[in-house]
Design a protein around this motif. Sequence first.
Motif, PDB file in Angstrom:
ATOM      1  N   SER A   1      -5.868  -4.790  -0.046  1.00  0.00           N
ATOM      2  CA  SER A   1      -6.903  -4.029   0.681  1.00  0.00           C
ATOM      3  C   SER A   1      -6.657  -3.996   2.182  1.00  0.00           C
ATOM      4  O   SER A   1      -7.599  -4.043   2.987  1.00  0.00           O
ATOM      5  CB  SER A   1      -8.300  -4.620   0.383  1.00  0.00           C
TER       6      SER A   1
ATOM      7  N   ASN B   1      -3.113  -0.078  -3.004  1.00  0.00           N
ATOM      8  CA  ASN B   1      -3.668  -0.812  -1.863  1.00  0.00           C
ATOM      9  C   ASN B   1      -3.916  -2.261  -2.271  1.00  0.00           C
ATOM     10  O   ASN B   1      -5.042  -2.754  -2.250  1.00  0.00           O
ATOM     11  CB  ASN B   1      -4.950  -0.155  -1.364  1.00  0.00           C
TER      12      ASN B   1
ATOM     13  N   PHE C   1       0.847  -1.198   0.000  1.00  0.00           N
ATOM     14  CA  PHE C   1       0.000   0.000   0.000  1.00  0.00           C
ATOM     15  C   PHE C   1       0.879   1.244   0.000  1.00  0.00           C
ATOM     16  O   PHE C   1       2.043   1.228   0.413  1.00  0.00           O
ATOM     17  CB  PHE C   1      -0.946   0.017   1.216  1.00  0.00           C
TER      18      PHE C   1
ATOM     19  N   VAL D   1      -5.216   7.369  -1.262  1.00  0.00           N
ATOM     20  CA  VAL D   1      -4.601   6.050  -1.473  1.00  0.00           C
ATOM     21  C   VAL D   1      -4.200   5.910  -2.942  1.00  0.00           C
ATOM     22  O   VAL D   1      -5.032   6.053  -3.841  1.00  0.00           O
ATOM     23  CB  VAL D   1      -5.571   4.921  -1.079  1.00  0.00           C
TER      24      VAL D   1
ATOM     25  N   TYR E   1      -4.937  -1.447   3.824  1.00  0.00           N
ATOM     26  CA  TYR E   1      -4.915  -0.102   4.383  1.00  0.00           C
ATOM     27  C   TYR E   1      -6.311   0.524   4.333  1.00  0.00           C
ATOM     28  O   TYR E   1      -7.030   0.421   3.338  1.00  0.00           O
ATOM     29  CB  TYR E   1      -3.935   0.788   3.618  1.00  0.00           C
TER      30      TYR E   1
END
Length: 240
Positions: A141, A138, A113, A135, A143
Amino acid sequence: MAGPEIEPGTPLERVRVIAVTLNHTDVSELSKVSKIQRSEIDELKNEKRNRLLAVSERKRSHVSVQNQWSVQIDEETIDNTANNEDQSVIRNERLLIPNPQTTHLPKTNLVAFYAYMSQDFPNPGASHTLVFDTVVTNVGSGYHSTTGVFLAPETGVYVFSWSMRLANGEYHQAELVHNYQVMGVAYLYAPTGDHTVSETIVIHVNQGDDVYLRTQGGPNNGDIESGTGGRSIFSGWKLN
């Protein structure tokens, strides 16, 4: 001048007759011998001619055999060249084909991330969780941009890196926390102008563990800067 006549029946006549007879006999014998010699000479000539013809035939045969060898050698050369080219093609094809005996380790899921603050973070105070709301990456997934916390989707060794930008008398300490335990701290004091500090650590994280950044309890002052002139960021990725 004619010689004296010899009377018939005399001894001298008989001698003359015998001499003439002997001369005719010698001529006849010599003629026979000459014929025999000519025949032998002709035979020798024929034998010589036959030998010459045989030698010539052997030469032609030798040349023919050499030509056949040359053709055979050329054909063998062509065959060898073709075989070498075929072997080269087979080798190249073999290089392009994966080795069936090669064992490939199963690929682990990627986890990574990268996020940054979209704007300055107003005077966060002490022991305040820092949220990096924009973001960029990521994968996995893990973060969460609303809380600023990374929840590990997989167990493994992770690298975490962060940077903090301050300016004009601001000072802060940003620490990385793993399951309530501080693993690293970056401190910066910016007396004048813009300054940036960065920190990187490598730690083992179990699935479901949380990792985040916060300001350290204690003295701190001012905003945490982030903008087009320089970003305050938070990133991490799994090594294995």
